[in-house]
Design a protein around this motif. Structure first.
Motif, PDB file in Angstrom:
ATOM      1  N   MET A   1      88.418  60.040 -87.557  1.00 51.64           N
ATOM      2  CA  MET A   1      88.930  61.004 -86.595  1.00 51.64           C
ATOM      3  C   MET A   1      90.053  60.356 -85.805  1.00 51.64           C
ATOM      4  O   MET A   1      90.174  59.135 -85.745  1.00 51.64           O
ATOM      5  CB  MET A   1      87.826  61.469 -85.654  1.00 51.64           C
ATOM      6  CG  MET A   1      87.300  60.405 -84.713  1.00 51.64           C
ATOM      7  SD  MET A   1      86.117  61.053 -83.504  1.00 51.64           S
ATOM      8  CE  MET A   1      84.765  61.477 -84.619  1.00 51.64           C
ATOM      9  N   ARG A   2      90.881  61.198 -85.192  1.00 46.55           N
ATOM     10  CA  ARG A   2      91.963  60.704 -84.345  1.00 46.55           C
ATOM     11  C   ARG A   2      91.579  60.942 -82.894  1.00 46.55           C
ATOM     12  O   ARG A   2      91.183  62.036 -82.510  1.00 46.55           O
ATOM     13  CB  ARG A   2      93.276  61.408 -84.690  1.00 46.55           C
ATOM     14  CG  ARG A   2      94.463  60.967 -83.821  1.00 46.55           C
ATOM     15  CD  ARG A   2      95.790  61.253 -84.496  1.00 46.55           C
ATOM     16  NE  ARG A   2      95.978  60.376 -85.663  1.00 46.55           N
ATOM     17  CZ  ARG A   2      97.101  60.314 -86.378  1.00 46.55           C
ATOM     18  NH1 ARG A   2      98.130  61.086 -86.061  1.00 46.55           N
ATOM     19  NH2 ARG A   2      97.185  59.501 -87.413  1.00 46.55           N
ATOM     20  N   ILE A   3      91.705  59.875 -82.092  1.00 49.87           N
ATOM     21  CA  ILE A   3      91.345  59.923 -80.686  1.00 49.87           C
ATOM     22  C   ILE A   3      92.596  59.693 -79.836  1.00 49.87           C
ATOM     23  O   ILE A   3      93.411  58.816 -80.128  1.00 49.87           O
ATOM     24  CB  ILE A   3      90.297  58.850 -80.339  1.00 49.87           C
ATOM     25  CG1 ILE A   3      89.021  59.054 -81.160  1.00 49.87           C
ATOM     26  CG2 ILE A   3      89.983  58.859 -78.843  1.00 49.87           C
ATOM     27  CD1 ILE A   3      88.253  60.318 -80.824  1.00 49.87           C
ATOM     28  N   ALA A   4      92.736  60.481 -78.773  1.00 44.43           N
ATOM     29  CA  ALA A   4      93.797  60.271 -77.786  1.00 44.43           C
ATOM     30  C   ALA A   4      93.167  59.793 -76.487  1.00 44.43           C
ATOM     31  O   ALA A   4      92.098  60.265 -76.096  1.00 44.43           O
ATOM     32  CB  ALA A   4      94.578  61.554 -77.548  1.00 44.43           C
ATOM     33  N   LEU A   5      93.820  58.837 -75.853  1.00 37.80           N
ATOM     34  CA  LEU A   5      93.354  58.308 -74.573  1.00 37.80           C
ATOM     35  C   LEU A   5      94.452  58.453 -73.528  1.00 37.80           C
ATOM     36  O   LEU A   5      95.639  58.277 -73.828  1.00 37.80           O
ATOM     37  CB  LEU A   5      93.004  56.820 -74.684  1.00 37.80           C
ATOM     38  CG  LEU A   5      91.973  56.361 -75.709  1.00 37.80           C
ATOM     39  CD1 LEU A   5      91.853  54.838 -75.666  1.00 37.80           C
ATOM     40  CD2 LEU A   5      90.625  57.025 -75.471  1.00 37.80           C
ATOM     41  N   GLY A   6      94.055  58.743 -72.280  1.00 37.63           N
ATOM     42  CA  GLY A   6      94.960  58.665 -71.143  1.00 37.63           C
ATOM     43  C   GLY A   6      94.660  57.388 -70.388  1.00 37.63           C
ATOM     44  O   GLY A   6      93.512  57.135 -70.006  1.00 37.63           O
ATOM     45  N   ILE A   7      95.662  56.547 -70.186  1.00 37.28           N
ATOM     46  CA  ILE A   7      95.461  55.217 -69.615  1.00 37.28           C
ATOM     47  C   ILE A   7      96.361  55.017 -68.404  1.00 37.28           C
ATOM     48  O   ILE A   7      97.547  55.362 -68.433  1.00 37.28           O
ATOM     49  CB  ILE A   7      95.770  54.121 -70.662  1.00 37.28           C
ATOM     50  CG1 ILE A   7      94.883  54.304 -71.900  1.00 37.28           C
ATOM     51  CG2 ILE A   7      95.584  52.729 -70.070  1.00 37.28           C
ATOM     52  CD1 ILE A   7      95.249  53.389 -73.043  1.00 37.28           C
ATOM     53  N   SER A   8      95.804  54.472 -67.336  1.00 38.82           N
ATOM     54  CA  SER A   8      96.593  54.109 -66.158  1.00 38.82           C
ATOM     55  C   SER A   8      96.594  52.595 -66.017  1.00 38.82           C
ATOM     56  O   SER A   8      95.642  51.922 -66.412  1.00 38.82           O
ATOM     57  CB  SER A   8      96.011  54.756 -64.895  1.00 38.82           C
ATOM     58  OG  SER A   8      94.690  54.292 -64.669  1.00 38.82           O
ATOM     59  N   TYR A   9      97.686  52.068 -65.472  1.00 43.77           N
ATOM     60  CA  TYR A   9      97.737  50.619 -65.276  1.00 43.77           C
ATOM     61  C   TYR A   9      98.768  50.239 -64.223  1.00 43.77           C
ATOM     62  O   TYR A   9      99.746  50.942 -63.983  1.00 43.77           O
ATOM     63  CB  TYR A   9      98.039  49.878 -66.580  1.00 43.77           C
ATOM     64  CG  TYR A   9      99.227  50.359 -67.391  1.00 43.77           C
ATOM     65  CD1 TYR A   9     100.515  49.901 -67.141  1.00 43.77           C
ATOM     66  CD2 TYR A   9      99.050  51.238 -68.453  1.00 43.77           C
ATOM     67  CE1 TYR A   9     101.590  50.313 -67.902  1.00 43.77           C
ATOM     68  CE2 TYR A   9     100.110  51.664 -69.234  1.00 43.77           C
ATOM     69  CZ  TYR A   9     101.380  51.195 -68.952  1.00 43.77           C
ATOM     70  OH  TYR A   9     102.446  51.613 -69.716  1.00 43.77           O
ATOM     71  N   ASN A  10      98.486  49.123 -63.594  1.00 43.95           N
ATOM     72  CA  ASN A  10      99.422  48.455 -62.698  1.00 43.95           C
ATOM     73  C   ASN A  10     100.164  47.439 -63.556  1.00 43.95           C
ATOM     74  O   ASN A  10      99.582  46.464 -64.022  1.00 43.95           O
ATOM     75  CB  ASN A  10      98.662  47.763 -61.563  1.00 43.95           C
ATOM     76  CG  ASN A  10      99.575  47.049 -60.582  1.00 43.95           C
ATOM     77  OD1 ASN A  10     100.664  46.616 -60.929  1.00 43.95           O
ATOM     78  ND2 ASN A  10      99.122  46.912 -59.350  1.00 43.95           N
ATOM     79  N   GLY A  11     101.449  47.666 -63.752  1.00 38.75           N
ATOM     80  CA  GLY A  11     102.188  46.833 -64.697  1.00 38.75           C
ATOM     81  C   GLY A  11     102.760  45.559 -64.136  1.00 38.75           C
ATOM     82  O   GLY A  11     103.422  44.811 -64.869  1.00 38.75           O
ATOM     83  N   SER A  12     102.488  45.252 -62.878  1.00 28.77           N
ATOM     84  CA  SER A  12     103.149  44.106 -62.250  1.00 28.77           C
ATOM     85  C   SER A  12     102.754  42.773 -62.870  1.00 28.77           C
ATOM     86  O   SER A  12     103.520  41.809 -62.800  1.00 28.77           O
ATOM     87  CB  SER A  12     102.861  44.091 -60.744  1.00 28.77           C
ATOM     88  OG  SER A  12     101.469  44.070 -60.484  1.00 28.77           O
ATOM     89  N   GLY A  13     101.584  42.684 -63.487  1.00 30.58           N
ATOM     90  CA  GLY A  13     101.153  41.419 -64.067  1.00 30.58           C
ATOM     91  C   GLY A  13     101.374  41.311 -65.561  1.00 30.58           C
ATOM     92  O   GLY A  13     100.904  40.340 -66.185  1.00 30.58           O
ATOM     93  N   TYR A  14     102.097  42.268 -66.149  1.00 33.43           N
ATOM     94  CA  TYR A  14     102.237  42.304 -67.610  1.00 33.43           C
ATOM     95  C   TYR A  14     103.694  42.342 -68.049  1.00 33.43           C
ATOM     96  O   TYR A  14     104.580  42.753 -67.301  1.00 33.43           O
ATOM     97  CB  TYR A  14     101.495  43.524 -68.171  1.00 33.43           C
ATOM     98  CG  TYR A  14     100.022  43.503 -67.840  1.00 33.43           C
ATOM     99  CD1 TYR A  14      99.144  42.700 -68.561  1.00 33.43           C
ATOM    100  CD2 TYR A  14      99.517  44.243 -66.780  1.00 33.43           C
ATOM    101  CE1 TYR A  14      97.794  42.658 -68.240  1.00 33.43           C
ATOM    102  CE2 TYR A  14      98.176  44.215 -66.445  1.00 33.43           C
ATOM    103  CZ  TYR A  14      97.317  43.413 -67.181  1.00 33.43           C
ATOM    104  OH  TYR A  14      95.986  43.364 -66.843  1.00 33.43           O
ATOM    105  N   GLU A  15     103.907  41.944 -69.291  1.00 33.72           N
ATOM    106  CA  GLU A  15     105.247  41.916 -69.870  1.00 33.72           C
ATOM    107  C   GLU A  15     105.571  43.253 -70.543  1.00 33.72           C
ATOM    108  O   GLU A  15     106.114  43.283 -71.643  1.00 33.72           O
ATOM    109  CB  GLU A  15     105.345  40.768 -70.886  1.00 33.72           C
ATOM    110  CG  GLU A  15     105.101  39.398 -70.273  1.00 33.72           C
ATOM    111  CD  GLU A  15     104.997  38.303 -71.322  1.00 33.72           C
ATOM    112  OE1 GLU A  15     105.622  38.445 -72.402  1.00 33.72           O
ATOM    113  OE2 GLU A  15     104.269  37.327 -71.081  1.00 33.72           O
ATOM    114  N   GLY A  16     105.220  44.334 -69.880  1.00 33.60           N
ATOM    115  CA  GLY A  16     105.490  45.648 -70.435  1.00 33.60           C
ATOM    116  C   GLY A  16     104.333  46.147 -71.277  1.00 33.60           C
ATOM    117  O   GLY A  16     103.256  45.541 -71.339  1.00 33.60           O
TER     118      GLY A  16
END
Length: 260
Positions: free
Chosen positions: A1-16
Motif C-alpha cells: 500500500m502507499r502511505i502519505a505522512l504529514g511531518i513537521s520539523y524545526n530545521g535549525s539543526g539540520y542540513e535541509g
C-alpha cells in the motif's frame, strides 16, 4: 500500500530535507525512524525539499510498504524513533497514483520576521530579523508585480535544478502582529531560494532603499544580480502542499495555530 505522512520539523539543526552523506538531514532521520518502526528499509519522496535551517509545519511524504498497519500506528510508532524536533502529524493510506510532489496543485510558505533594534533571542533561528523599521504600505504596493505567471530568474539560486524559471504565484499576504511580520506565499511551485530572494527585495522596499515599482524592474531583468541579497532561512516555514480534495489529506496541522 502507499502511505502519505504529514511531518513537521524545526530545521535549525539540520542540513535541509534531502538526504546527505552526513546523515544530518530531516529525510535521513525520518527514513531511519520509519525503517526502525517497520523493521525494514523505507524510502520516502517529499512534496518539497527545504534548505538548511528552514522549518516545516506540514511537509508531506509518501512511501510504499507491504505492511498492513493502522494509520495511527504509523504516527505513534514512527514518532517513537524521531528526535524531539521532528514529528509525524498524520498518516493516510492513498491511491497508488498519488505522488507527494507530482500530485500537488500548489505549495505554501510563510516567512516570519521580527522588526526590532535588538536581535532575536528566545525565537532565535525561528524568525528572520530586520533592524530598521518596515513600511508595510510600501511592501504591499510591490506585491502585484509578483502575482501571476512570470519568469522568476532574478530570484533563482545558481544551483537551482528546476527545468523552467517560469512559475505562477497565486497569493501573497502580509500581516503584522506587534513587532512580528508574517509574509505568506502560495504558488504552483517555487525555485530554489526564490522566497528568500523575494524577501530580500521586499525588506529593501520596506526599509525605503527602493520604491515598490523597483520590483517590476528586478523581475524584468531576469538576472540574479538585479535583486537584493538572499535573506536568512531562519524565519522560513514550509506550510505544505495542497492536493485535490478527493485525496482526503489535511490542509493544515496544529502548528498553524502557534505561528504568529
Amino acid at each position: 500500500m502507499r502511505i502519505a505522512l504529514g511531518i513537521s520539523y524545526n530545521g535549525s539543526g539540520y542540513e535541509g530535507w534531502q538526504s546527505q552523506l552526513s546523515g544530518n538531514t530531516v529525510q535521513d532521520r525520518v527514513e531511519l525512524a520509519l525503517s526502525r518502526f517497520a523493521a525494514q528499509p523505507v524510502r520516502t519522496m517529499c512534496a518539497g525539499r527545504t534548505d538548511a535551517g528552514v522549518h516545516a509545519l506540514m511537509q508531506v511524504v509518501h512511501f510504499d510498504t507491504p505492511l498492513q498497519r493502522e494509520t495511527s500506528s504509523w504516527v505513534r510508532g514512527t514518532n517513537t524513533f524521531l528526535p524531539p524536533d521532528i514529528a509525524v502529524q498524520w498518516a493516510r493510506q492513498v491511491p497508488d497514483e498519488f505522488h507527494s510532489r507530482g500530485s500537488a496543485i500548489a505549495r505554501r510558505y510563510a516567512y516570519v520576521l521580527l522588526e526590532s533594534q535588538v536581535r532575536p533571542s528566545v525565537e532565535a533561528a525561528r524568525v528572520g530579523w530586520a533592524y530598521r523599521p518596515l513600511d508595510g504600505a510600501a511592501m504591499r504596493q510591490a506585491l502585484p508585480f509578483l502575482l501571476g505567471e512570470h519568469d522568476f530568474s532574478s530570484f533563482r539560486a545558481a544551483q537551482c535544478q528546476a527545468k523552467s524559471p517560469v512559475k505562477t504565484i497565486n497569493r501573497i499576504e502580509i500581516s503584522q502582529r506587534a513587532a512580528y511580520w508574517r509574509f505568506e506565499f502560495e504558488a504552483n511551485a517555487f525555485l530554489h531560494h526564490m522566497i528568500r530572494n523575494i524577501m530580500g527585495c521586499l525588506v529593501a522596499i520596506g526599509q525605503g532603499k527602493h520604491p515598490p515599482a523597483w520590483l517590476a524592474q528586478v523581475i524584468a531583468a531576469r538576472s540574479r544580480d538585479a535583486a537584493a541579497p538572499t535573506f536568512s532561512p531562519d524565519g522560513l516555514y514550509f506550510l505544505g502542499p495542497l492536493y485535490e480534495e478527493g485525496y482526503g489529506l489535511p490542509a493544515r496541522t496544529a502548528a498553524y495555530d502557534w505561528m504568529p
